[in-house]
Enzyme design. Structure first.
Site, PDB file in Angstrom:
ATOM      1  N   THR A  29       0.854  -1.194   0.000  1.00 47.29           N
ATOM      2  CA  THR A  29       0.000   0.000   0.000  1.00 47.29           C
ATOM      3  C   THR A  29       0.885   1.239   0.000  1.00 47.29           C
ATOM      4  OG1 THR A  29      -0.133   0.207   2.415  1.00 47.29           O
ATOM      5  CG2 THR A  29      -1.750  -1.217   1.344  1.00 47.29           C
TER       6      THR A  29
ATOM      7  N   ALA B  27       3.216  -1.095   4.711  1.00 45.63           N
ATOM      8  CA  ALA B  27       2.561   0.162   5.072  1.00 45.63           C
ATOM      9  C   ALA B  27       3.615   1.261   5.045  1.00 45.63           C
ATOM     10  CB  ALA B  27       1.929   0.053   6.458  1.00 45.63           C
TER      11      ALA B  27
ATOM     12  N   VAL C 293       7.482  -2.175   6.920  1.00 45.64           N
ATOM     13  CA  VAL C 293       7.468  -0.720   6.806  1.00 45.64           C
ATOM     14  C   VAL C 293       8.078  -0.301   5.478  1.00 45.64           C
ATOM     15  CG1 VAL C 293       8.159   1.459   7.847  1.00 45.64           C
ATOM     16  CG2 VAL C 293       7.661  -0.529   9.297  1.00 45.64           C
ATOM     17  N   LYS C 294       7.334   0.482   4.733  1.00 45.68           N
ATOM     18  CA  LYS C 294       7.765   0.949   3.421  1.00 45.68           C
ATOM     19  C   LYS C 294       8.443   2.306   3.581  1.00 45.68           C
ATOM     20  CE  LYS C 294       5.592   0.581  -1.155  1.00 45.68           C
ATOM     21  NZ  LYS C 294       4.275   0.676  -1.821  1.00 45.68           N
ATOM     22  N   ILE C 295       9.704   2.378   3.138  1.00 42.65           N
ATOM     23  CA  ILE C 295      10.508   3.584   3.328  1.00 42.65           C
ATOM     24  C   ILE C 295      11.108   4.005   1.984  1.00 42.65           C
ATOM     25  CG2 ILE C 295      12.567   4.543   4.453  1.00 42.65           C
ATOM     26  CD1 ILE C 295      12.083   2.620   6.766  1.00 42.65           C
TER      27      ILE C 295
END
Length: 224
Positions: A27, A59, A85-87
């Site tokens: 997402t 996310a 965790v999307k960074i």
């Protein structure tokens, strides 16, 4: 190759999951906004996605400094055990990813557009790296060539991430079945696709024509 669904739409996730076709979800803020998502419901919504999918759910943080990203990542990781965790691929993102590696929080490093970015993301300890394909096409460059270079470079080396697992390449911004097929042929570990592209991957005109003929022939059998 595994399939992730690139969406925040719960109905799409339920449908794709019922096929047994997806291994995770990605997402981002744009996808959440597209479904009319509200900030106050964001964590609850991610939690619902995590309940629907037996696999990682990415996310994305929108923080820009290392300390802010790390703190946001800790908050997101508490939503469910399968949150990743999307960074974004940037200096502060690399530093945050290296810190999160020490804490056992998996990271999907996104917005990757070059081999050097991918290698640095892998060195920092990212669990997943997401090179984008379609956005190169938007500027009249070949996104599949860029993806192929990233896959080849990462496969040349061993990059252990969280829990000692090898980094995986998520082919992102895929806009057609051909993008998916080419990503598979070059050895990308995962394709993350919108629901409409996933449906297109199932469809083929010769399948439709063959099915139509089978049904017509069966009607003759029934009338005989």
């Amino acid at each position: 190759m595994k399939f992730f669904l690139d969406t925040a739409d719960l109905d799409e996730i339920k449908e794709a999951a019922s096929w047994g076709a997806i291994s995770g979800v990605t997402t981002n803020p744009s996808l959440y906004a597209k479904i009319g998502g509200k900030l106050s419901n964001f964590e609850e919504h991610i939690g619902k996605i995590c309940e629907l999918v037996d696999g990682p759910v990415s996310a994305e943080t929108i923080k820009m400094t290392k300390d802010e990203i790390v703190e946001d990542a800790r908050r997101l990781s508490r939503i469910a055990p399968n949150v990743v965790v999307k960074i974004p691929t940037m200096v502060e993102g690399l530093a945050a990813t290296h810190q999160l590696l020490q804490e056992g929080i998996p990271v999907n490093m996104t917005l990757c557009f070059s081999v050097t970015q991918a290698i640095l993301a892998a060195r920092s300890g990212a669990r997943y790296i997401s090179p984008f394909v379609g956005r190169f096409d938007d500027i009249s460059e070949n996104g599949l060539n860029q993806l192929e270079d990233v896959v080849a470079a990462i496969q040349n080396y061993s990059f252990p991430s969280v829990n000692g697992e090898e980094v995986e390449i998520i082919a992102a911004s895929l806009r057609s079945p051909n993008h998916v097929a080419q990503a598979a042929l070059m050895g990308a570990d995962i394709a993350t696709v919108p629901f409409n592209v996933l449906k297109q991957c199932v469809q083929h005109p010769l399948t439709d024509r063959g099915l139509e003929r089978f049904l017509e022939d069966w009607k003759k059998v029934e009338q005989a």
